[in-house]
Scaffold this active site. Structure first.
Site, mmCIF file in Angstrom:
data_model
loop_
_atom_site.group_PDB
_atom_site.id
_atom_site.type_symbol
_atom_site.label_atom_id
_atom_site.label_comp_id
_atom_site.label_asym_id
_atom_site.label_seq_id
_atom_site.Cartn_x
_atom_site.Cartn_y
_atom_site.Cartn_z
ATOM 1 N NE ARG A 188 39.174 44.434 41.611
ATOM 2 C CZ ARG A 188 39.247 45.787 41.230
ATOM 3 N NH1 ARG A 188 38.535 46.237 40.364
ATOM 4 N NH2 ARG A 188 40.162 46.556 41.960
ATOM 5 C CE LYS B 222 50.209 43.302 44.613
ATOM 6 N NZ LYS B 222 49.386 44.667 44.526
HETATM 7 N N1 BES Z 1 46.115 43.399 47.430
HETATM 8 C C1 BES Z 1 45.974 44.369 46.643
HETATM 9 C C2 BES Z 1 45.788 45.581 47.150
HETATM 10 C C3 BES Z 1 46.683 46.350 48.124
HETATM 11 C C4 BES Z 1 47.546 47.031 47.652
HETATM 12 C C5 BES Z 1 46.428 46.251 49.517
HETATM 13 C C6 BES Z 1 48.727 47.666 48.365
HETATM 14 C C7 BES Z 1 47.487 46.699 50.502
HETATM 15 C C8 BES Z 1 48.434 47.448 49.944
HETATM 16 C C9 BES Z 1 45.209 44.003 45.470
HETATM 17 O O1 BES Z 1 44.937 43.009 45.047
HETATM 18 C C10 BES Z 1 45.483 44.859 44.218
HETATM 19 O O2 BES Z 1 46.629 44.540 43.890
HETATM 20 N N2 BES Z 1 44.906 45.858 43.643
HETATM 21 C C11 BES Z 1 45.037 46.625 42.808
HETATM 22 C C12 BES Z 1 44.022 47.028 41.899
HETATM 23 C C13 BES Z 1 44.402 47.601 40.571
HETATM 24 C C14 BES Z 1 45.285 46.575 39.705
HETATM 25 C C15 BES Z 1 43.106 48.068 39.887
HETATM 26 C C16 BES Z 1 45.919 48.151 43.382
HETATM 27 O O3 BES Z 1 45.241 48.430 44.258
HETATM 28 O O4 BES Z 1 46.882 48.423 42.875
HETATM 29 MN MN MN Z 2 46.463 42.084 43.563
#
Ligand code: BES
Ligand code: MN
Ligand code: ZN
Length: 494
Positions: free
Chosen positions: A345, A271
């Site tokens: 997931r 991230k």
């Molecule tokens: N934990 C995150 C989702 C999230 C992001 C929650 C920001 C709260 C604030 C999750 O694991 C994630 O990173 N999801 C990705 C999915 C994508 C790679 C398809 C996302 O939402 O960017």
């Molecule tokens: Mn994630």
């Protein structure tokens, strides 16, 4: 964990408190207040008029009145048209938590006699929720910034009745505050093993606690969950808490399943740095699951519920899984990991398989901070709801409305499901950019057995608040606990 305030349904015998609180309804009249002198009533009327105070829920009016040759400060607090005693309690605590006062006496003279027990319990519930603050890492906080308020006294109420009314409210508050504590703790303190340690004492209130360590997860064949965990120095865990209050040992439970990523760096699909600290609360689904299990056990709910959490840390070390890796899930289906940041997931799918195989639940509700796309869709006002069952979805929306943890349903369907097909494996772990919350839900649905009623709650926008609101200060909200507690009491209790 103790509640942040002591609640007494009796008079403060020391009568030290300088402030008395008078809850009033919208459009109240001064004649409903305790026996004040005509002069005092006139003062209140004038002050209310000057401040446009009418008793709206959560609004406050402070007045100083003469009393037996002395003076006393009074606070009128509105509970509105809808008996929002909880909001009144929360508003009073928000005002006086760090005021220097140690106790408040709440006088329920303006509440209908037959409602005082419930009003007191509900007021106290709102008060303790708003009174929660985790200050344990502050060593230099000056005394005048520390919470001073310790006790609430309700004198004008039948003590026995009020204590009875308070029991389920206090159980729920304890569950919510437990969740908030877990969500607040940083990733260096809260990781899969320590999360489980926090939950072991729940055995003392009658929950059965089952823990699977890494070897047991491997034995069970949870290749997707383990793939996420393998880039972290922290060992993963599965935690299952069972509360069977039906008296029937062989009933099929309702299952709550929580995403417990104790820190989500994204893994190799790292991230961006800005805001990454927020990913300590990527275990908010698991936090809600253990919080509601605690509440259900404390109030001895007549329902059979199992709460299961998949606990991992998502990190990018030399052993981390790569984009392109193919993992085998416990269900036997294979997944091509396109993006290691779509890890929730991968954790949930194996936990869903495990609970279906071992406990045969009729209903499953999973909670997860699953997608950033959910926050783009709904902001911080509603959790996203996805379901394969109209009735369950309706009941969840209703429970959301009445509990305060609101939900909004989103669509699912085959066209979305197709977007997950992979060239090399049974599925990919991400779809295209658009509709990201829906394809995430479709991914989970591939792991739900045919006869199972299932709902997925994407609560990414709800577990953490950047500013204070009615029932919480800035920080962890405890979202999901009120919701599931309400769902159980509306639908799954005999
Ligand atoms: N934990 C995150 C989702 C999230 C992001 C929650 C920001 C709260 C604030 C999750 O694991 C994630 O990173 N999801 C990705 C999915 C994508 C790679 C398809 C996302 O939402 O960017
Ligand atoms: Mn994630
Ligand atoms: Zn995540």
């Amino acid at each position: 964990m103790a509640l942040p305030l002591n609640i007494y349904f009796k008079a403060d015998t020391a009568d030290k408190q300088a402030v008395k609180v008078l809850p009033v309804k919208e459009g109240f009249s001064v004649s409903e207040l305790p026996d004040f002198s005509d002069e005092a009533r006139a003062l209140i009327t004038l002050a209310a008029k000057n401040a446009r105070f009418t008793g709206k829920e959560g609004s406050l009016l402070e007045v100083v009145l003469p009393e037996k040759g002395n003076v006393r400060q009074y606070v009128l607090v509105g509970f509105g048209n809808d008996k929002a005693y909880d909001k009144a309690g929360a508003a009073v605590v928000a005002r006086f938590l760090t005021s220097g006062l140690e106790s408040l006496a709440i006088d329920l003279a303006a509440v209908k006699k037959k409602e005082t027990a419930k009003a007191a319990a509900s007021f106290a519930y709102g008060a303790v929720l708003r009174g929660y603050k985790l200050d344990n890492y502050r060593t230099t906080l000056s005394d005048d910034k520390k919470p001073s308020l310790k006790s609430l006294y309700f004198a004008e109420v039948d003590q026995k009745e009020a204590e009875k009314a308070w029991q389920p409210f206090s159980a729920l508050a304890e569950g919510i505050l437990f969740t908030r504590m877990l969500v607040t703790e940083p990733g260096n303190i809260l990781y899969p093993e320590s999360f489980v340690e926090h939950c072991k004492p729940l055995a003392e209130i009658g929950l059965s606690v089952e823990i699977l360590d890494e070897a047991a997860l491997r034995e069970a064949g949870m290749g997707a969950l383990l793939g996420v965990a393998q880039g972290s120095a922290r060992s993963p865990r599965l935690l299952a808490l069972r509360w069977n209050g039906t008296g029937k040992p062989d009933s099929r439970p309702v299952a709550f399943v929580g995403k417990g990523v104790t820190f989500d760096s994204g893994g190799i699909s790292l991230k961006p740095g800005a805001g990454m600290e927020g990913m300590k609360w990527d275990m908010g689904g698991a936090g809600a699951v253990v919080g509601v299990m605690k509440a259900l056990a404390l109030r001895k709910a007549k329902a059979d519920i199992i709460g299961v959490c998949g606990l991992v840390e998502n990190m990018p070390d030399a052993n981390a899984q790569r984009p392109g890796d193919v993992v085998k899930t416990m269900s036997g289906q294979t997944v091509e990991v396109i993006n290691t940041d779509a890890e929730g997931r991968l954790v949930l799918c194996d936990v869903l398989t495990w609970v279906q195989k071992n406990y045969k639940p009729e209903v499953i509700i999973d909670l997860a901070t699953l997608t950033g796309a959910m926050i783009i869709s709904l902001g911080h006002e509603y959790g996203g709801l996805f379901s394969n069952c109209e009735k369950l979805a309706d009941n969840l929306v209703k429970a959301g409305r009445s509990s305060g943890d609101a939900l909004w349903r989103l669509p699912m369907g085959d066209a979305y499901d197709k977007l997950l097909d992979s060239h090399i494996a049974d599925m990919k772990n991400v779809g295209p950019r658009y509709g990201g919350s829906i394809t995430a839900a479709q991914f989970l649905k591939r792991f739900i057995d045919k006869d199972v009623r299932w709902a997925h709650l994407d609560i990414a926008g709800m577990v953490w608040a950047d500013k204070a609101d009615t029932f919480w200060d800035k920080g962890a909200t405890g979202y999901g606990v009120r919701l599931l507690n309400q769902l159980v009491s509306d639908n799954f209790e005999k």
